[in-house]
Design an enzyme around this catalytic site. Structure first.
Site, PDB file in Angstrom:
ATOM      1  NE  ARG A  94      -3.236   2.626   2.712  1.00 41.90           N
ATOM      2  CZ  ARG A  94      -4.136   2.931   3.633  1.00 41.90           C
ATOM      3  NH1 ARG A  94      -4.579   2.005   4.464  1.00 41.90           N
ATOM      4  NH2 ARG A  94      -4.629   4.157   3.725  1.00 41.90           N
ATOM      5  CG  ASN A 148     -11.567  -1.091  -0.244  1.00 42.23           C
ATOM      6  OD1 ASN A 148     -12.648  -1.033  -0.801  1.00 42.23           O
ATOM      7  ND2 ASN A 148     -11.359  -0.538   0.935  1.00 42.23           N
ATOM      8  CB  CYS A 170     -18.273   0.070   0.877  1.00 43.28           C
ATOM      9  SG  CYS A 170     -17.220   1.540   1.068  1.00 43.28           S
ATOM     10  CG  HIS A 200     -14.439   3.840  -2.336  1.00 40.74           C
ATOM     11  ND1 HIS A 200     -13.141   3.391  -2.182  1.00 40.74           N
ATOM     12  CD2 HIS A 200     -15.081   3.472  -1.198  1.00 40.74           C
ATOM     13  CE1 HIS A 200     -13.018   2.789  -1.016  1.00 40.74           C
ATOM     14  NE2 HIS A 200     -14.187   2.832  -0.403  1.00 40.74           N
ATOM     15  CE1 TYR A 254     -11.622   6.272  -0.465  1.00 38.74           C
ATOM     16  CE2 TYR A 254     -13.679   6.242   0.769  1.00 38.74           C
ATOM     17  CZ  TYR A 254     -12.374   5.826   0.606  1.00 38.74           C
ATOM     18  OH  TYR A 254     -11.808   4.972   1.516  1.00 38.74           O
TER      19      TYR A 254
END
Length: 436
Positions: A94, A148, A170, A200, A254
Site C-alpha cells: 500500500r 478493496n 463498504c 467509492h 472520496y
C-alpha cells in the site's frame, strides 16, 4: 443448526469487530463456529487475533468455537458464510501504491487512481482462487467481500468466477447514513438515503427521515459547514455552495479526489513530507493495536480500532449476513449486479445500491437514470473498472495501460506509462500474471 463463518484474512486488525458483531447477534444469527484463515507471513497476527477472539467469546459467555489455520481449503468445509478481507502485499505494498504516484504528481491512494488499480491487479487473481475453492468445497456459501477496491473485486468475482453468491460491502454508505442522522438529530435507523453510483463513487439523491423528505435541509447544512462525515483515512474538505446547489447531490468523502483534485494532492504531498504516506501512519497504528491485542486482560474490541479508516466495515458485513440468514427483507446498501437498476449502465455492471436483502441475496431497488451532472463521470468510472478487471485477469501490458490512461485521476498518456512501468516493477513479486 450448525452455522459456520470463515474469515479469510483473519489476522486483520479489523477481525475483532467481526467477532464482536457475531457475539452481539447470537440470538438472531447463531454462528457456532468461526475459523480464521491467513497466510504464513501473517501467522503471528493470526494467532494474536485468535487468542483475543477466544477471550472475547469467553467474556461474553457465547457458544462459539473459534479456531485458526493456514489451510484455507480445510477451513472452508461446511462453511455457510465467508468474509474476505485480504491485503495482498500488506501495508508495504500500500505504501508503494501511495508513494510512487505522489512522486510523479498524482493522487496516491489505496483504492483510487493508480494505487487502486494496482491493488486490484494484485487482489483479483487471489480472490478468483478463493472463489474457485468456495465453489468446489462449499458451493452454497455466501462470499461477503470487503476487500478493496470492493466494487471492482466484486464485479470480477461475479462476472468471471463460477461462484455466483458474492456480495460486496463498504462502510461509506453506513458512515454517511449515521453522520446524516447526527446532522438531523435523528436516529440512524430512521434515515434512508437513496444512493446512486459505484463503490467509492456513490451520491445521495434523496434523504428521507421516517418517510419525510429532508434532502434540502441536509444540503443547506452542508453548505453552511455543519456536516463532516469523513472516514479517518481521508482529510475533510468543504464542498462549495455552488457544487451542492448545482448538482443537487450528496457527495461522499472520496469525491474529493475527483472534484477537488489539486487541493487534495497538495494536502497529501504536505502530509507525506510531514508524516510519510497514509500506509506508513497506519503501520504505526497497527503496531500499537497488536500490542494492545496481545494484552492478556483485553477481552473486548478496543475503542482504538475505530481510528482505522475502515472501521465499521465489519458491522456492515455482520448486518448483511444476519439479514440473509433471517430473510429479513430490510434495506441495505451493497455492491451487486445492476440488473437494470441504473438504466445508463450495463446489466452485468456491479453498482453500489440500496437493496432488499433476502435469503436469496440482494434485490436492487430501481433507480432509473444517472443524474445528468455526474452521468459522464460514473460511466467513465465504470468503463475504467472494466478495463482494470480485464488487465488483472489477462496480464497484458496493453490492457493495464488502457486502465491507467482512462482513470480520471491519471488521463495522461505519457505519464501513465511512466507510472505503470514503475508500479509494475515495484510489485512484480505479487503480479505473476504479468510477464515482466
Amino acid at each position: 443448526m450448525a452455522l459456520k463463518l470463515v474469515i479469510i484474512g483473519g489476522g486483520s486488525s479489523y477481525t475483532p469487530e467481526i467477532i464482536e458483531g457475531i457475539i452481539q447477534r447470537q440470538d438472531t444469527f447463531p454462528v457456532n463456529e468461526i475459523v480464521l484463515v491467513d497466510i504464513e507471513p501473517g501467522k503471528h497476527k493470526l494467532e494474536t487475533i485468535g487468542y483475543l477472539g477466544k477471550r472475547m467469546i469467553h467474556q461474553a459467555n457465547a457458544n462459539i468455537k473459534l479456531s485458526w489455520t493456514l489451510n484455507r481449503k480445510e477451513a472452508l468445509v461446511n462453511a455457510n458464510f465467508i468474509a474476505t478481507q485480504i491485503r495482498v502485499g500488506g501495508l508495504k505494498a500500500r505504501a508503494i501504491d501511495e508513494r510512487i504516484p505522489l512522486k510523479h504528481g498524482f493522487i496516491g491512494q489505496e483504492t483510487n487512481g493508480a494505487g487502486g488499480i494496482m491493488k486490484a491487479f494484485r487482489t483479483i487473481p487471489v480472490l478468483m482462487e478463493i472463489a474457485k475453492d468456495v465453489q468446489e468445497i462449499c458451493p452454497d456459501a455466501w462470499i461477503i467481500n470487503f476487500t478493496n477496491p470492493a466494487g471492482i473485486v466484486t464485479e470480477a468475482l461475479l462476472n468471471y468466477s463460477r461462484h455466483e453468491k458474492v456480495i460486496g460491502v463498504c462502510n461509506i454508505p453506513f458512515n454517511t447514513q449515521h453522520s446524516t442522522a447526527e446532522l438531523l438529530n435523528a436516529k440512524p435507523e430512521e434515515v434512508q438515503i437513496e444512493f446512486i453510483g459505484l463503490n467509492h463513487f456513490i451520491f445521495g439523491k434523496k434523504i428521507l427521515v421516517d418517510g419525510e423528505n429532508r434532502t434540502e435541509e441536509v444540503f443547506d447544512r452542508l453548505i453552511n459547514r455543519e456536516a463532516n462525515y469523513t472516514p479517518a483515512n481521508i482529510m475533510p474538505l468543504n464542498w462549495s455552495r455552488t457544487f451542492i446547489q448545482s448538482t443537487k447531490l450528496l457527495p461522499n468523502p472520496y469525491h474529493q479526489y475527483y472534484f477537488q483534485t489539486e487541493t487534495v494532492l497538495q494536502k497529501d504531498l504536505h502530509a507525506y513530507k510531514e508524516n510519510g504516506t497514509r500506509a506508513e501512519v497506519v503501520q504505526q497504528l497497527e503496531e500499537s493495536l497488536f500490542d494492545l491485542y496481545q494484552q492478556p486482560e483485553l477481552n473486548i474490541k478496543p475503542k482504538e480500532l475505530e481510528k482505522r479508516g475502515g472501521a465499521f466495515y465489519s458491522k456492515v458485513a455482520c448486518s448483511l449476513m444476519d439479514s440473509i440468514y433471517n430473510n429479513k427483507n430490510d434495506i441495505q446498501t451493497v455492491n451487486t449486479h445492476n440488473h437494470g437498476t441504473i438504466t445508463d449502465l450495463p446489466n452485468d455492471a456491479v453498482i453500489e445500491a440500496n437493496c432488499v436483502i433476502t435469503k436469496g441475496g440482494p434485490k436492487p431497488i430501481s433507480i432509473g437514470k444517472i443524474p445528468a451532472p455526474v452521468k459522464g463521470m460514473i460511466q467513465n468510472m465504470k468503463a475504467m473498472e472494466e478495463l482494470t478487471i480485464q488487465a488483472a485477469l489477462s496480464g497484458k501490458y496493453e490492457d493495464a495501460y488502457n486502465a491507467f490512461v482512462m482513470n480520471p485521476l491519471i488521463q495522461d498518456e505519457k505519464k501513465a506509462k511512466v507510472l505503470l512501468d514503475e508500479l509494475l516493477e515495484a510489485h512484480k513479486s505479487f503480479l505473476p500474471q504479468f510477464k515482466l
